[in-house]
Design an enzyme around this catalytic site. Structure first.
Site, PDB file in Angstrom:
ATOM      1  N   LYS A  83     -39.791 -21.935 -17.419  1.00  0.00           N
ATOM      2  CA  LYS A  83     -38.954 -20.771 -17.120  1.00  0.00           C
ATOM      3  C   LYS A  83     -37.563 -21.035 -17.701  1.00  0.00           C
ATOM      4  CE  LYS A  83     -37.718 -17.905 -13.065  1.00  0.00           C
ATOM      5  NZ  LYS A  83     -37.872 -17.793 -11.600  1.00  0.00           N
ATOM      6  N   SER A 158     -39.849 -13.381 -10.144  1.00  0.00           N
ATOM      7  CA  SER A 158     -39.072 -13.382 -11.368  1.00  0.00           C
ATOM      8  C   SER A 158     -39.645 -14.258 -12.471  1.00  0.00           C
ATOM      9  CB  SER A 158     -37.641 -13.837 -11.077  1.00  0.00           C
ATOM     10  OG  SER A 158     -37.637 -15.189 -10.630  1.00  0.00           O
ATOM     11  N   SER A 182     -40.867 -16.068  -6.242  1.00  0.00           N
ATOM     12  CA  SER A 182     -40.920 -15.902  -7.698  1.00  0.00           C
ATOM     13  C   SER A 182     -41.942 -16.746  -8.437  1.00  0.00           C
ATOM     14  CB  SER A 182     -39.543 -16.155  -8.304  1.00  0.00           C
ATOM     15  OG  SER A 182     -38.752 -15.025  -8.128  1.00  0.00           O
TER      16      SER A 182
HETATM   17  N1  GLN Z   1     -37.808 -11.225  -5.729  1.00  0.00           N
HETATM   18  C1  GLN Z   1     -36.944 -12.033  -4.928  1.00  0.00           C
HETATM   19  C2  GLN Z   1     -35.517 -11.747  -5.304  1.00  0.00           C
HETATM   20  O1  GLN Z   1     -35.246 -11.013  -6.111  1.00  0.00           O
HETATM   21  C3  GLN Z   1     -37.262 -13.482  -5.097  1.00  0.00           C
HETATM   22  C4  GLN Z   1     -36.777 -14.034  -6.355  1.00  0.00           C
HETATM   23  C5  GLN Z   1     -37.066 -15.489  -6.556  1.00  0.00           C
HETATM   24  O2  GLN Z   1     -37.869 -16.089  -5.849  1.00  0.00           O
HETATM   25  N2  GLN Z   1     -36.359 -16.067  -7.502  1.00  0.00           N
HETATM   26  O3  GLN Z   1     -34.606 -12.235  -4.846  1.00  0.00           O
END
Ligand code: GLN
Length: 486
Positions: A83, A158, A182
């Protein structure tokens, strides 16, 4: 290799075994994966950067070491995608944000160093929602990633690029980060395995911070064994991360065939509603499969589970507003020149950050501001404690808990684009465990609406990755015998 069709993607375990024995050349493994990337990356957009030259050179070095009779590590020759919020020395690291334009980290994240020691080969940096804020990869500053199962749909987020890279066979395994879901949510939507370890299990050194008290790095893989192999390689104490757990971790690969006989699998009776019927049906099938494999299903309550989303959207933005203050045009990436320093800060941040990142910074700054701190941030911390304690109580009567990973299968692009709350609800079932600091994983368990993958989430208590992986392996076996792997 040239002209040959790309063969079926092999697992990391199979690749490493054959590279170590000399039966397979790491350079050929890399070419096979680059060929798959060539064929489909234009359509999928999993990567911000494909590191073809570096991957070829690293593979040649592994082959030379095998030829010289050296030990080359448990991930020898295994292509892995990272990532793009993990620092790679001298290689652009963007967080899919325009604000980091042109920045090259002067150091490697600890996970990158550990992967190299294990013989893995970094094949590229993957796309994400900007600064890991989102659940669809639509918030990337560089355009979305598409779901390899259906390119009209999102891969989740994400870490959507890392999930899609593994689902498309671009890399055998990949790393993501999970602050509120994410890793697990995109794993579910892309039909792969995704693991968020216990907070502190994997070093965060060199992971660009979103919400430091929640962020954890973990693997994506096509099998539970591959996820265990990667986690065994990247886990462990790191003096560079003061929140890293000092004890060493037992091997997870070693526990996979222990079965689930006698384990207590918890069903959360007060789980918030919101999952689609096709997802609930797969969860029920997972309970049945584990019961058939010898586990006992027990009812537990986690009353504060339903408050987690609200607490998270105060705590995570609060931490993000502080962490992202460093991107001011002075040290990193983009600078929009202006007549004085203050206008340079605001012009840079206005141009460099996308809409969702700005929303989070504003939410977080508000929650931390004098006069509102106690009412918002302070109360959210109290709820976090309740969630932790509720889980701790549940783990007295259950070894693991099973929930849906995502309330829905992969959704079409734009479906939640103009409704932040609808997007936030994607993580209804994943966020609570981040607040508790416990491990969680998503394992593919058949398909739901439109033949799209469904994931089942396994949650366990602090540092109980071994039990979680045993259950994951059992579910994977059940899915294979059901013939329901997507
Ligand atoms: N979708 C969640 C957020 O936007 C989790 C994101 C993540 O785990 N990085 O905060």
């Amino acid at each position: 290799m040239s002209g040959a069709p790309a063969p079926q993607a092999a697992t990391a375990a199979a690749i490493a075994a054959q590279v170590r024995s000399g039966a397979l050349k790491a350079v050929d493994v890399v070419e096979q994966h680059l060929a798959r990337i060539d064929a489909r990356e234009g359509e999928i957009h999993a990567f911000n950067l494909v590191m073809a030259d570096q991957a070829r050179a690293a593979a040649a070095a592994i082959d030379a070491r095998v030829a010289a009779g050296e030990q080359v590590g448990p991930l020898a020759g295994v292509p892995i995608a990272l990532k793009d919020n993990m620092c790679t020395r001298g290689v652009p690291t963007t967080c899919s944000s325009k604000i980091l334009d042109g920045w090259r980290p002067p150091y490697d994240a600890t996970v990158v160093t550990k992967l190299a020691e294990a013989g893995a080969i970094v094949i590229g940096k993957t796309n994400l929602d900007e600064f890991a804020m989102g659940s669809s990869t639509e918030n990337s500053g560089f355009g979305p990633t598409r779901n390899p199962h259906d390119t009209s749909r999102v891969p989740g987020g994400s870490s959507g690029g890392s999930a899609a890279a593994v689902a498309a066979g671009f890399s055998a395994v990949s790393l993501g980060s999970d602050t509120g879901g994410s890793i697990r949510q995109p794993a579910a939507l892309c039909g792969v395995v995704g693991v968020k370890p216990t907070y502190g299990y994997v070093s965060r050194y060199g992971l660009i911070a979103f919400a430091s008290s929640l962020d954890q790095i973990g693997p994506f893989a096509t099998t539970v064994e591959d996820a265990a192999l990667v986690l065994d390689a990247i886990g462990g104490h790191d003096a560079h991360d003061s929140t890293s757990i000092p004890e060493s971790h037992p091997s997870l690969v070693d526990v996979l065939d222990r079965g689930v006989e006698g384990l207590r699998v918890g069903r959360i009776t007060d789980l918030p509603e919101g999952a689609d019927p096709d997802v609930v049906e797969r969860l029920e099938a997972a309970f049945d499969a584990l019961r058939a494999a010898g586990a006992t299903i027990v009812d537990v309550e986690v009353p504060a589970f339903g408050y987690a989303l609200t607490a998270y959207y105060l705590i995570a933005p609060a931490e993000a507003s502080s962490n992202l203050a460093r991107f001011d045009g002075v040290r990193f990436g983009l600078r929009v020149d202006s007549p004085d320093t203050n206008s340079m800060y605001s012009a840079t941040r206005a141009a460099g950050f996308g809409e969702e990142v700005k929303r989070r910074i504003m939410l977080g700054t508000y929650a931390l501001s004098a006069g509102y701190y106690d009412a918002y941030y302070g109360r959210a911390l109290k709820v976090r404690k309740l969630i932790h304690d509720d889980f701790a109580r549940a783990y007295q009567s259950a070894d693991v808990l099973l929930t849906p990973t995502s309330p829905t299968v992969a959704f079409p692009f734009g479906a939640k684009g103009d409704n932040p709350l609808a997007m936030y609800l994607c993580d209804l079932y994943t966020i609570p465990t981040n607040l508790a600091g416990h491990p969680g994983m998503s394992v593919p368990f058949g398909t739901g609406a439109d033949g799209l993958p469904v994931g089942v989430q396994i949650l366990a208590g602090t540092l109980d990755e071994p039990t979680m992986f045993r259950v994951g392996a059992a579910l994977e076996r059940a899915a294979a015998s059901e013939g329901s792997r997507p």
